[in-house]
Design an enzyme around this catalytic site. Structure first.
Site, PDB file in Angstrom:
ATOM      1  N   LYS A 254      40.016 -56.544  81.316  1.00 19.01           N
ATOM      2  CA  LYS A 254      39.027 -56.037  80.356  1.00 19.01           C
ATOM      3  C   LYS A 254      37.793 -56.929  80.275  1.00 19.01           C
ATOM      4  O   LYS A 254      37.914 -58.155  80.264  1.00 19.01           O
ATOM      5  CB  LYS A 254      39.710 -55.910  78.988  1.00 19.01           C
TER       6      LYS A 254
ATOM      7  N   GLY B 126      45.664 -48.979  79.612  1.00 19.24           N
ATOM      8  CA  GLY B 126      46.475 -50.124  80.013  1.00 19.24           C
ATOM      9  C   GLY B 126      47.021 -49.802  81.404  1.00 19.24           C
ATOM     10  O   GLY B 126      47.571 -48.711  81.624  1.00 19.24           O
ATOM     11  N   ALA B 127      46.861 -50.753  82.334  1.00 21.81           N
ATOM     12  CA  ALA B 127      47.159 -50.447  83.735  1.00 21.81           C
ATOM     13  C   ALA B 127      48.570 -49.893  83.967  1.00 21.81           C
ATOM     14  O   ALA B 127      48.729 -48.831  84.597  1.00 21.81           O
ATOM     15  CB  ALA B 127      46.908 -51.700  84.580  1.00 21.81           C
TER      16      ALA B 127
ATOM     17  N   ASP C 147      44.286 -55.555  85.425  1.00 23.59           N
ATOM     18  CA  ASP C 147      44.218 -54.204  85.980  1.00 23.59           C
ATOM     19  C   ASP C 147      44.405 -54.210  87.482  1.00 23.59           C
ATOM     20  O   ASP C 147      44.816 -53.213  88.083  1.00 23.59           O
ATOM     21  CB  ASP C 147      42.901 -53.534  85.596  1.00 23.59           C
TER      22      ASP C 147
HETATM   23  O1  MRU Z   1      40.347 -49.970  79.352  1.00 25.29           O
HETATM   24  P1  MRU Z   1      41.779 -50.334  79.066  1.00 25.29           P
HETATM   25  O2  MRU Z   1      42.109 -50.334  77.618  1.00 25.29           O
HETATM   26  O3  MRU Z   1      42.735 -49.498  79.884  1.00 25.29           O
HETATM   27  O4  MRU Z   1      41.920 -51.820  79.586  1.00 25.29           O
HETATM   28  C1  MRU Z   1      43.184 -52.416  79.564  1.00 25.29           C
HETATM   29  C2  MRU Z   1      43.192 -53.814  80.011  1.00 25.29           C
HETATM   30  O5  MRU Z   1      42.212 -54.372  80.441  1.00 25.29           O
HETATM   31  C3  MRU Z   1      44.543 -54.494  79.984  1.00 25.29           C
HETATM   32  O6  MRU Z   1      44.407 -55.855  79.728  1.00 25.29           O
HETATM   33  C4  MRU Z   1      45.220 -54.315  81.345  1.00 25.29           C
HETATM   34  O7  MRU Z   1      45.210 -52.978  81.721  1.00 25.29           O
HETATM   35  C5  MRU Z   1      46.621 -54.806  81.321  1.00 25.29           C
HETATM   36  S1  MRU Z   1      47.647 -53.807  80.291  1.00 25.29           S
HETATM   37  C6  MRU Z   1      49.230 -54.418  80.430  1.00 25.29           C
END
Ligand code: MRU
Length: 324
Positions: free
Chosen positions: A226, A25-26, A215
């Site tokens: 994602k 998660g970013a 992200d």
């Molecule tokens: O690969 P991940 O699980 O880190 O991907 C996360 C996402 O795509 C989330 O939607 C994004 O980071 C926002 S989290 C607040």
């Protein structure tokens, strides 16, 4: 499902936790890298200042590159480096104190940004709203109540009835493993969908609004999130359903002009060929595994940030207030 806490101490452990998605998660990876940078430097407190500063840059470079797409990682590392750079005569021990303070600021600010996104998103969640979300942009992806899920949590606090459809999010299932878990614990009704189901539920008028995280949001509003987010946005546009991206200011990347310039992380094809360690494809079958896709700004109804809601044409600027 099991909730396990991991205690990470070394640079390698922290980098691996980020790249293997133990922390993901970013916003969460930005916060983890900032705190992780401090932890990885603790054993070097007595090192000569010049060596310590070089080590700080090396560790920040390694953590900042652990994953390529979320801008929060280089953003957090740049903040930490700037804090050290602004104090050129500080000793190693003094630098560690300053870095600890900066990492704590990043952590606290992330919590506050989540709350603020929740407040700005609340008007889009009237009583009885059925939300669709993709991946996990909740408490498990941030230091606070999440980004895309923040308006949901705030609506619940306000006594509004709100329910969520969670796309399972192939291949790593952040929707079914994480979003369903955290919303279930919070007592918010949640229904898991496989990723191909959302469009037909939209057609059946079962979804009122889409909320997703990000992200990286480019200067023109194009948004990396994602893999699968783009397909949800196309379907939402087709059905006239509002599609909001929820992101803290740390995810807005005004230095990147458009989504074309965002590096998309390519992960191992085995994540597609196997699910939970079980083969779900013929051995050696070709598979692609881009972890993210880009949703063009034209499909996005608005970007809900901690500083307010932005709409096309995007210009991510805000009036400075004394605490900003
Ligand atoms: O690969 P991940 O699980 O880190 O991907 C996360 C996402 O795509 C989330 O939607 C994004 O980071 C926002 S989290 C607040």
């Amino acid at each position: 499902m099991e909730f396990v806490e991991r205690h990470l101490k070394t640079l390698d452990e922290i980098r691996d936790a980020i790249s293997t998605l133990a922390v993901r998660g970013a916003p969460a990876i930005g916060v983890a890298a900032a705190i992780g940078l401090v932890v990885s430097l603790l054993p070097f407190e007595n090192e000569a200042g010049v060596l310590f500063r070089a080590r700080l840059q090396t560790h920040a470079g390694i953590l900042g590159a652990a994953r390529p797409t979320a801008v929060n990682l280089p953003w957090a590392m740049a903040r930490m480096s700037a804090r050290a750079g602004a104090n050129p005569v500080a000793s190693s021990a003094e630098l560690l104190t300053l870095l600890r303070e900066e990492a704590t600021n990043i952590l606290d600010e992330d919590r506050a940004m989540c709350e603020s996104i929740g407040a700005h998103g609340l008007p889009f969640i009237p009583d009885g709203t059925r939300v669709l979300t993709h991946c996990n942009a909740g408490a498990l992806a941030t230091a606070g109540i999440g980004t895309a899920l923040a308006p949901v949590y705030v609506a619940q606090r306000e006594g509004r009835r709100v329910s969520v459809f969670a796309n399972e999010t192939r291949p790593l299932l952040q929707g079914s493993r994480l979003t369903a878990w955290e919303l279930g614990r919070a007592g918010i009704p949640v229904t898991i969908l496989t990723d191909g189901m959302a469009a037909s539920l939209m057609r059946a008028h079962e979804i009122d609004v889409v909320l997703v995280g990000a992200d990286r949001v480019a200067a023109n509003g194009d948004t990396a999130n994602k893999i699968g987010t783009y397909a949800v946005a196309v379907a939402a546009k087709h059905h006239g359903i509002p599609f909001y991206v929820c992101a803290p200011w740390s995810t807005i990347d005004r230095a990147t002009a458009s989504g074309d310039a965002i590096a998309i992380e390519q992960r191992s094809a085995d994540e597609v060929r196997f699910a939970g360690g079980t083969a779900v494809a013929p051995a050696g079958a070709n598979a692609r595994n881009p972890a993210f896709d880009v949703t063009p700004a034209g499909l996005i109804t608005g970007v809900i940030t901690d500083k307010g809601v932005y709409r096309a044409p995007y210009s991510f600027t805000y009036e400075m207030r004394s605490r900003d």
